[in-house]
Design a protein around this motif. Sequence first.
Motif, PDB file in Angstrom:
ATOM      1  N   THR A  93     -15.596  37.737   6.096  1.00  0.00           N
ATOM      2  CA  THR A  93     -15.228  37.006   4.878  1.00  0.00           C
ATOM      3  C   THR A  93     -14.276  37.825   4.016  1.00  0.00           C
ATOM      4  O   THR A  93     -13.300  37.286   3.473  1.00  0.00           O
ATOM      5  N   LYS A  94     -14.531  39.115   3.915  1.00  0.00           N
ATOM      6  CA  LYS A  94     -13.659  39.977   3.106  1.00  0.00           C
ATOM      7  C   LYS A  94     -12.256  40.067   3.687  1.00  0.00           C
ATOM      8  O   LYS A  94     -11.262  40.002   2.947  1.00  0.00           O
ATOM      9  N   ILE A  95     -12.154  40.209   5.020  1.00  0.00           N
ATOM     10  CA  ILE A  95     -10.820  40.350   5.608  1.00  0.00           C
ATOM     11  C   ILE A  95     -10.056  39.040   5.529  1.00  0.00           C
ATOM     12  O   ILE A  95      -8.830  39.027   5.367  1.00  0.00           O
ATOM     13  N   LEU A  96     -10.767  37.915   5.590  1.00  0.00           N
ATOM     14  CA  LEU A  96     -10.094  36.626   5.420  1.00  0.00           C
ATOM     15  C   LEU A  96      -9.618  36.448   3.979  1.00  0.00           C
ATOM     16  O   LEU A  96      -8.534  35.893   3.741  1.00  0.00           O
ATOM     17  N   ASN A  97     -10.398  36.910   3.013  1.00  0.00           N
ATOM     18  CA  ASN A  97      -9.938  36.887   1.620  1.00  0.00           C
ATOM     19  C   ASN A  97      -8.640  37.677   1.472  1.00  0.00           C
ATOM     20  O   ASN A  97      -7.686  37.236   0.819  1.00  0.00           O
ATOM     21  N   LYS A  98      -8.605  38.845   2.092  1.00  0.00           N
ATOM     22  CA  LYS A  98      -7.407  39.681   2.021  1.00  0.00           C
ATOM     23  C   LYS A  98      -6.220  38.987   2.682  1.00  0.00           C
ATOM     24  O   LYS A  98      -5.102  38.981   2.139  1.00  0.00           O
ATOM     25  N   ALA A  99      -6.471  38.383   3.837  1.00  0.00           N
ATOM     26  CA  ALA A  99      -5.405  37.697   4.565  1.00  0.00           C
ATOM     27  C   ALA A  99      -4.870  36.505   3.782  1.00  0.00           C
ATOM     28  O   ALA A  99      -3.653  36.271   3.729  1.00  0.00           O
ATOM     29  N   VAL A 100      -5.766  35.743   3.178  1.00  0.00           N
ATOM     30  CA  VAL A 100      -5.358  34.575   2.380  1.00  0.00           C
ATOM     31  C   VAL A 100      -4.494  35.012   1.199  1.00  0.00           C
ATOM     32  O   VAL A 100      -3.455  34.408   0.905  1.00  0.00           O
ATOM     33  N   PHE A 138     -35.062  38.774   3.659  1.00  0.00           N
ATOM     34  CA  PHE A 138     -33.868  39.271   4.343  1.00  0.00           C
ATOM     35  C   PHE A 138     -32.824  38.180   4.546  1.00  0.00           C
ATOM     36  O   PHE A 138     -31.652  38.341   4.185  1.00  0.00           O
ATOM     37  N   SER A 139     -33.227  37.045   5.115  1.00  0.00           N
ATOM     38  CA  SER A 139     -32.273  35.975   5.419  1.00  0.00           C
ATOM     39  C   SER A 139     -31.611  35.442   4.157  1.00  0.00           C
ATOM     40  O   SER A 139     -30.407  35.162   4.135  1.00  0.00           O
ATOM     41  N   ILE A 140     -32.410  35.295   3.109  1.00  0.00           N
ATOM     42  CA  ILE A 140     -31.881  34.777   1.843  1.00  0.00           C
ATOM     43  C   ILE A 140     -30.904  35.764   1.229  1.00  0.00           C
ATOM     44  O   ILE A 140     -29.833  35.378   0.728  1.00  0.00           O
ATOM     45  N   ASN A 141     -31.235  37.039   1.259  1.00  0.00           N
ATOM     46  CA  ASN A 141     -30.346  38.038   0.674  1.00  0.00           C
ATOM     47  C   ASN A 141     -29.041  38.176   1.461  1.00  0.00           C
ATOM     48  O   ASN A 141     -27.986  38.462   0.883  1.00  0.00           O
ATOM     49  N   VAL A 142     -29.103  37.952   2.787  1.00  0.00           N
ATOM     50  CA  VAL A 142     -27.877  37.907   3.579  1.00  0.00           C
ATOM     51  C   VAL A 142     -27.004  36.751   3.099  1.00  0.00           C
ATOM     52  O   VAL A 142     -25.793  36.900   2.889  1.00  0.00           O
ATOM     53  N   ALA A 143     -27.619  35.578   2.912  1.00  0.00           N
ATOM     54  CA  ALA A 143     -26.873  34.399   2.464  1.00  0.00           C
ATOM     55  C   ALA A 143     -26.250  34.627   1.089  1.00  0.00           C
ATOM     56  O   ALA A 143     -25.095  34.248   0.843  1.00  0.00           O
ATOM     57  N   LEU A 144     -26.998  35.243   0.189  1.00  0.00           N
ATOM     58  CA  LEU A 144     -26.477  35.519  -1.157  1.00  0.00           C
ATOM     59  C   LEU A 144     -25.289  36.475  -1.098  1.00  0.00           C
ATOM     60  O   LEU A 144     -24.270  36.268  -1.775  1.00  0.00           O
ATOM     61  N   SER A 145     -25.416  37.519  -0.284  1.00  0.00           N
ATOM     62  CA  SER A 145     -24.324  38.490  -0.148  1.00  0.00           C
ATOM     63  C   SER A 145     -23.104  37.844   0.485  1.00  0.00           C
ATOM     64  O   SER A 145     -21.959  38.132   0.110  1.00  0.00           O
ATOM     65  N   TRP A 146     -23.327  36.957   1.416  1.00  0.00           N
ATOM     66  CA  TRP A 146     -22.265  36.235   2.121  1.00  0.00           C
ATOM     67  C   TRP A 146     -21.472  35.379   1.141  1.00  0.00           C
ATOM     68  O   TRP A 146     -20.236  35.441   1.089  1.00  0.00           O
ATOM     69  N   PHE A 151     -16.875  34.094  -2.705  1.00  0.00           N
ATOM     70  CA  PHE A 151     -16.411  33.537  -3.978  1.00  0.00           C
ATOM     71  C   PHE A 151     -15.867  34.577  -4.974  1.00  0.00           C
ATOM     72  O   PHE A 151     -15.106  34.219  -5.869  1.00  0.00           O
ATOM     73  N   LYS A 152     -16.256  35.847  -4.831  1.00  0.00           N
ATOM     74  CA  LYS A 152     -15.885  36.800  -5.883  1.00  0.00           C
ATOM     75  C   LYS A 152     -14.381  37.092  -5.908  1.00  0.00           C
ATOM     76  O   LYS A 152     -13.843  37.481  -6.944  1.00  0.00           O
ATOM     77  N   THR A 153     -13.706  36.918  -4.777  1.00  0.00           N
ATOM     78  CA  THR A 153     -12.250  37.070  -4.736  1.00  0.00           C
ATOM     79  C   THR A 153     -11.607  35.731  -5.055  1.00  0.00           C
ATOM     80  O   THR A 153     -11.825  34.753  -4.340  1.00  0.00           O
ATOM     81  N   LYS A 157      -4.364  29.658  -4.867  1.00  0.00           N
ATOM     82  CA  LYS A 157      -3.699  28.583  -4.128  1.00  0.00           C
ATOM     83  C   LYS A 157      -4.592  27.943  -3.064  1.00  0.00           C
ATOM     84  O   LYS A 157      -4.155  27.046  -2.352  1.00  0.00           O
ATOM     85  N   THR A 158      -5.841  28.409  -2.968  1.00  0.00           N
ATOM     86  CA  THR A 158      -6.725  27.955  -1.897  1.00  0.00           C
ATOM     87  C   THR A 158      -8.063  27.502  -2.453  1.00  0.00           C
ATOM     88  O   THR A 158      -8.773  28.287  -3.086  1.00  0.00           O
ATOM     89  N   LEU A 159      -8.422  26.242  -2.198  1.00  0.00           N
ATOM     90  CA  LEU A 159      -9.742  25.740  -2.570  1.00  0.00           C
ATOM     91  C   LEU A 159     -10.804  26.408  -1.706  1.00  0.00           C
ATOM     92  O   LEU A 159     -10.549  26.748  -0.546  1.00  0.00           O
ATOM     93  N   LYS A 160     -12.023  26.588  -2.274  1.00  0.00           N
ATOM     94  CA  LYS A 160     -13.088  27.255  -1.531  1.00  0.00           C
ATOM     95  C   LYS A 160     -14.372  26.432  -1.547  1.00  0.00           C
ATOM     96  O   LYS A 160     -14.794  25.948  -2.593  1.00  0.00           O
ATOM     97  N   THR A 161     -14.986  26.335  -0.358  1.00  0.00           N
ATOM     98  CA  THR A 161     -16.250  25.609  -0.215  1.00  0.00           C
ATOM     99  C   THR A 161     -17.174  26.393   0.707  1.00  0.00           C
ATOM    100  O   THR A 161     -16.763  26.793   1.801  1.00  0.00           O
ATOM    101  N   ALA A 162     -18.416  26.612   0.270  1.00  0.00           N
ATOM    102  CA  ALA A 162     -19.427  27.247   1.112  1.00  0.00           C
ATOM    103  C   ALA A 162     -20.320  26.163   1.705  1.00  0.00           C
ATOM    104  O   ALA A 162     -20.855  25.320   0.975  1.00  0.00           O
TER     105      ALA A 162
END
Length: 301
Positions: A93-100, A138-146, A151-153, A157-162
């Motif tokens: 997700t981070k590298i895609l944010n950078k690429a976008v 664990f699973s919930i905290n992974v989802a929150l971090s994900w 969203f933090k970046t 020009k790009t809409l975002k949907t989780a």
Amino acid sequence: MNKLIIAAGTGFLGQVLVHHFKNKFEEIVILTRGKSQTIDGIKYVNWNARTLSGWEKELENATVLINLAGKSVDYRYTKKNKKEILLSRIESTKILNKAVLNCQNPPKHWLNSSTATIYRYSLDKQMNEADGEIGNDFSINVALSWEKAFFKTETPKTLKTALRTSIVLGKNGGAFVPLKTLAKIGFGGKQGNGNQFVSWIHEDDFANAVDFIIEKEMTGVINIVSPEPIRNVNFMQKLRKAVGFPFGIPLNKFFLEIGSFIIRTETELVLKSRNVVPKHLLENGFRFKFGNIDEAFRDLI
């Protein structure tokens, strides 16, 4: 629509989306850890989901980016596997944010995988996007971090949907295939005490929901689930009926723990009560093709 990019699109959900969108986009590009090649008009481009290495050029002028990257959770939660499950989601997700952000003409809409498991275990309250209660494991905290990494970046020009997706039931992949096999050999009884809710969605409705979100330019977090969560005991009873097997041996928590250890997975995947509903989809007018489990089973079996 011009160009669809699916990151990590070679798995079950990726292929469901490719099948759905193949005649709706002029070009489909799959970012894969495999080799770069073109098969049946689909372009496959190698990436490692961690660094920029040339694949990012494909994002230029794309209409839609869908990111499905992430190590399967169908493993024992060892320290090593937990780390890989988390990092595979965060790093991609981070590298895609950078690429976008580096694009001159970035994708118009980016849909990123998330999970309906982000909500707490619930036997009482139905969890929607507006007032669903987030849990803490664990699973919930992974989802929150994900979702935080997504969203933090800001991408002006790009809409975002989780996409908070539940179990996707498909004919040829995902969790439904082994469940169907269990039912056919007599192990289709309730799992645990059977009271836990199962949130699910048919593969066609999953693809249609993604299409709908793109069309309506829906942003934020969206629950990708059917409107009718069902208790595990009823889910398995209806599955037995659908496959034509007269009985199903129940699997209590003790036997599930043994079985999960043998096949190297976690009992949480079947014992957690996921009681999730698609408030945003329904409010925006989405119509489910398979709104209840009987309709879904009739189509899938």
